[in-house]
Design an enzyme around this catalytic site. Structure first.
Site, PDB file in Angstrom:
ATOM      1  CB  CYS A  34       3.552  -4.680 -11.237  1.00 30.58           C
ATOM      2  SG  CYS A  34       1.542  -3.344 -11.419  1.00 30.58           S
ATOM      3  CB  THR A  35       0.418  -5.043  -6.318  1.00 32.10           C
ATOM      4  OG1 THR A  35       0.015  -4.429  -7.318  1.00 32.10           O
ATOM      5  CG2 THR A  35       0.401  -5.166  -6.090  1.00 32.10           C
TER       6      THR A  35
END
Lengths: 533, 448
Positions: B223-224
């Site tokens: 997700c980063t």
């Protein structure tokens, strides 16, 4: 043919990631002198030629013996009878065409007799297997000329290194575990404003979960301070309570169950280090108080000028703190919040560096030097590393060897454990005495081993007596050192070769911290010790 | 086939200094003092003798795994300590970036096999030394070596080697036969840090006993990378993991970290992404470092660690001294630091304890959870385990990832509970994985 810049970058890629282009430049401008191309010597030089030092010069008056070739990768058996400096330099040169290799077929004693200034041209002199008298003579010349001197010896299964440099400054020490510089207990105004711009209570769920932990700790700290008489959490109990306080800040869903907010977990985990007071490290304080820092003249190296400027800054604009470092660790946050927070620290760091450079300018002016003498780039680097500055000052060999200034305490306290590495230092000193007395090392030939034990013991005793050292050296060590017969097993030479080369690179590049001042390696037990003698 | 100089037939020549005509007076003086003289610190088994040198020169066989930073140093160290029968294995070819430390290679050797070039260099520089080289080896070859030294750059490879040597051990009535033990000396380096260890398989701590010393490599969360980049590294990984497979800039080829065009592409894309998010710091060097997972390396650290390893090979081969017991750590960032300690055997080590591994799960747990445990547990750290068992007298594959058709067939099992799969309390599961040459036996222990 000189390699193109691109292929050099590729070749040296793995080491450029450690000391950067500027570190590599320092290496490529260095000229290293090796005295005596024994296995230890050539192994050290190999580990300097491979990373690309500018040039080396081997000084060696010996001719190559069959024994020499047996343990030395850089001597071949068809060089037996030739001068050792020449023979070794050929095979070392072959390792890296970027390096310029030279040799001098002369003993260091002769050079000291006829041309002591010969050594002034070198960035560092590495003396291997030097007899004591030559070593001390050379040490004195190099000390006066401010040329760093690294003495190395491999004797049986013992490796020995001694660094003699009067003052070696390090800006980039690259510490393994540096504490972050977040200033949470004493936030500067821009940081304060940034923290104020957040309102945790009015944020939507997404923003709340992606707020940097630094902000979370800061907000909770603000409240804590107002409820605790402006006293931050200090002991374990208070920090636990503070952690719990943060935990209570985690959003809860409709059923009252806490949501999964990793940024809050990060905040809780980092409470301990976040609440470290922003203090000037004592090592840096000591530097601030030193003579060199407080007495800036036109001879003063730029390190001290910058240090003095930082000291002035700390006293004034810095309000008792060093310039802000400007870096923050990665943390769970959305991009914008993180970048904005990072910029707050970066801009403050730039501001502080600017203030420091004004002080630098003043100082330079006061000693009659132009402001360009110290670049902005250097000042920025200095400020960024201000918490990690190190200065290594070794005692001279003269001090170590003088009866008046021998470090008795270090020797006798180490010898409380009669098997500590200190015993090998004493044995090496005793063996040097033996050589001075008998013009040979003990136990070189089988028939000598037994008789030499008592002779070596006499040398041990005279050594201890001369320095009034009330220590006991077990007979086993005396026997072992006769057994060694001045052998130089390749694997021990290779260990020292790697160790010494890296220390030389530290001296040349002024990055990472050199040892101070004696290193002993024991290959029997695979242990080592650093002694300050 | 082995590359390198074939062993010569040497006619015996008197003189007593090693084998035939290639030795010269005094050649082995630095070695013989430790073989022919008694001393107060020698190994209890040590007996001074003129024959020990002959053993080194003519009989002792050493296998060196890896001809890279450590391997080159090891070959030199062993050759100059009297070892002549050395085999070296490395499947890699020489790269320009190796030359700052792998000193047996020259610019003209780039592209050639490391093991072959290394062997040839040593053989031509050290008369009498007969290093033979190979690109890969089989279990068969391990048996003939007295000692094995590893200079590997991967934990998986280490564990594999470790497992192989353990599989060679023979037990009689539960007692280990010491003659089946092949000592393993293992060295590793990273920047200015390194370690050297002595492993006596079946007797002392093995690689898997101390797996926690090698913490698993941390990758950035997806997700980063996908939506919340903060560091230049995140931007690089975005280009590598998400954009490359999607845009296929060079057709169906996978990203090759050694191809400058590929790196250039990733670099450009990473820069664009960084610009979108106001992230600074994307450089070509950083891009290459992230894509290739580059570990910085210098000659000095490799020299130190290989030297320590070779010293131990010498001690074990000659009983000259008591070997390192059993782990040395080195770090010269700040001064020089060494730490020596005895790593302890793990009672239930999955590799060397011979004890079937315990798997504790409720019968309602899904197979997926077992798989996750096998990969995420710090003491197992498996990569893509294949799980089989015996049900109703027949061998059944519960899940296997490495063969596409079997993966597809067994994938539904991941969502089934252990009970649904027909497994019972005390059931034995056999797990195969790239980290271990022998299947590991697990015993299922239902908690509910």
């Amino acid at each position: 043919m000189a390699a193109t810049k691109a292929s050099k970058e590729q070749k040296y890629d793995r080491q450029l990631r450690l000391w950067g282009d500027h570190g590599q430049e320092a290496l490529e401008n260095a000229h290293v002198c090796l005295i005596n191309a024994t296995a230890t010597g050539t192994e050290i030089l190999k580990n300097l030629v491979l990373p690309g030092i500018g040039a080396f010069t081997i000084v060696d008056g010996h001719t190559v013996s069959g024994e020499d070739v047996g343990n030395n990768f850089f001597l071949s058996n068809n060089s037996i009878g030739k001068n050792r400096a020449q023979a070794a330099s050929e095979l070392l040169q072959e390792l890296n065409s970027d390096v310029s290799g030279n040799f001098v077929e002369e003993s260091p004693n002769k050079l000291l007799d006829n041309n002591p200034e010969f050594f002034n041209r070198f960035t560092i002199v590495i003396g291997v297997h030097l007899p004591e008298s030559t070593c001390l003579r050379l040490a004195s010349v190099l000390w006066s000329a401010s040329v760093p001197f690294l003495v190395c010896k491999c004797y049986g299964l013992i490796g020995y290194m001694r660094l003699a440099v009067e003052e070696h400054t390090v800006i980039e020490s690259h510490p393994d575990n540096a504490l972050e510089d977040l200033r949470l207990l004493q936030p500067f105004s821009e940081l304060n404003n940034h923290i104020e711009s957040y309102n945790l209570d009015s944020m939507d769920r997404k923003d709340h979960s992606h707020t940097p932990w630094v902000i979370i700790v800061a907000k909770h700290l603000e409240q804590w301070l107002s409820e605790h008489n402006s006293q931050p959490p200090k002991n374990y109990k208070e920090k636990e309570a503070f952690r719990q306080f943060i935990r209570e800040g985690i959003l809860k869903n409709d059923h009252g169950v806490p949501e999964d907010e990793e940024n809050f977990e990060e905040a809780i985990k980092n409470v301990n280090t976040a609440l470290n007071p922003t203090k000037i490290p004592s090592a840096v304080e000591d530097l601030f108080n030193s003579e060199a820092c407080n007495n800036i003249t036109s001879q003063t190296p730029s390190f001290w000028v910058m240090l003095r400027a930082v000291k002035e800054f700390a006293f004034r604009e810095g309000n008792g703190s060093l310039p802000v470092r400007g870096t923050i660790p990665d943390m769970i946050a959305d991009s914008q919040k993180f970048i904005n927070l990072q910029n707050v620290y970066r801009e403050k760091a730039m501001q502080d560096a600017l203030a420091v450079s004004k002080h630098v300018e003043c100082l330079l002016q006061s000693i009659g030097k132009p402001p360009e003498s110290i670049s902005d780039k250097d000042i920025k680097l200095f400020c960024k590393n201000s918490s990690f500055l190190r200065v290594v000052c070794c005692r001279s060999l003269a001090e170590e060897y003088s009866v008046d200034s021998v470090n008795k305490d270090e020797i006798t306290s180490s010898m409380d454990n009669p098997d500590s590495e200190m015993v090998f230092y004493l044995m090496l000193r005793a063996v040097d005495r033996f050589y001075q007395l008998h013009s040979r090392y003990p136990g070189v030939y089988n028939y000598q081993v037994e008789d030499d034990i008592s002779k070596l013991k006499l040398c041990v005793n005279s050594l201890l007596q001369e320095y009034s050292l009330n220590v006991n050296i077990k007979d086993d060590y005396i026997h072992e050192f006769c057994r060694y017969g001045a052998a130089e097993p390749h694997t021990v030479a290779a260990f020292l070769g790697g160790s010494a080369a890296q220390e030389a690179i530290k001296i040349i590049s002024h990055q990472f911290v050199p040892f101070n001042n004696t290193f002993i390696y024991n290959a029997m037990s695979q242990t080592s010790a650093t002694l300050q003698l | 086939n082995w590359y390198g100089i074939e062993p010569q037939h040497i006619m015996a020549v008197d003189g007593g200094h090693g084998v035939g005509g290639c030795d010269w007076d005094g050649r082995w003086n630095h070695v013989t003092k430790f073989l022919e003289r008694p001393g107060p610190f020698t190994h209890p088994d040590f007996e001074p003798s003129a024959e020990s040198l002959q053993f080194l020169l003519e009989t002792c066989k050493i296998l060196v795994i890896g001809a890279g930073g450590l391997g080159c140093e090891l070959l030199k160290n062993l050759a100059l300590s009297g070892f002549r029968i050395i085999h070296v294995v490395d499947m890699d070819t020489i790269d320009l970036s190796n030359l700052n430390r792998q000193f047996l290679f020259r610019p003209k050797d780039v592209g050639r096999p490391k093991a072959e070039v290394a062997a040839n260099f040593i053989n031509s520089r050290i008369p009498g030394c007969k290093v033979a080289s190979r690109k890969c080896f089989s279990k068969m070859h391990q048996r003939k070596f007295h000692i094995i030294v590893c200079g590997l750059d991967s934990i998986i490879a280490r564990r594999w080697m470790n497992g192989m040597l353990i599989s060679l051990l023979s037990y009689e009535d539960g007692v280990l036969d010491p003659s089946s033990i092949i000592p393993l000396i293992d060295g590793g380096t990273e920047g200015f840090k390194g370690n050297a260890r002595v492993i006596l398989p079946g007797m002392t701590a093995c690689i898997d006993c101390t797996l926690e010393l090698y913490p698993p490599q941390i990758n950035f969360p997806m997700c980063t990378i996908a939506s919340m980049p903060r560091l230049p590294e995140h931007c690089i990984e975005y280009a590598r993991i998400l954009q490359w497979p999607k845009e296929k800039p060079f057709g169906d080829t996978s990203l090759d970290g050694d191809n400058p065009e590929h790196i250039e592409w990733v670099f450009e894309r990473a820069r664009k992404r960084a610009a979108e998010f106001n992230i600074t710091g994307v450089t070509y060097r950083l891009t290459q470092g992230v894509v290739k997972r580059i570990i910085p390396a210098v000659a000095s650290t490799n020299a130190v660690i290989a030297a320590a390893c070779a010293t131990e090979v010498f001690k074990i081969a000659t009983s000259a001294y008591i070997p390192l017991n059993n782990y040395l750590v080195f770090n010269d960032v700040d001064g020089l630091y060494t730490y020596t300690f005895e790593a302890e055997r793990k009672e239930n080590c999955s590799a060397c304890s011979q004890v079937p591994q315990d798997l504790q799960f409720p019968s309602s747990a899904k197979l997926q959870e077992v798989l996750q445990f096998l990969t995420e547990s710090a003491s197992l750290q498996m990569k893509s385990p294949a799980i089989t068992t015996t049900l109703e007298g027949k061998n059944k594959t519960l899940y296997l990832q490495s063969v596409k058709s079997i993966e597809e067939r067994t994938r539904p099992n991941l969502c089934k509970t252990l009970k649904e799969l027909g497994l019972s309390d005390g059931q034995e599961l056999a797990v195969a994985d790239v980290t271990t040459p022998q299947t590991v036996l697990f015993k299922l222990n239902f908690t509910t």
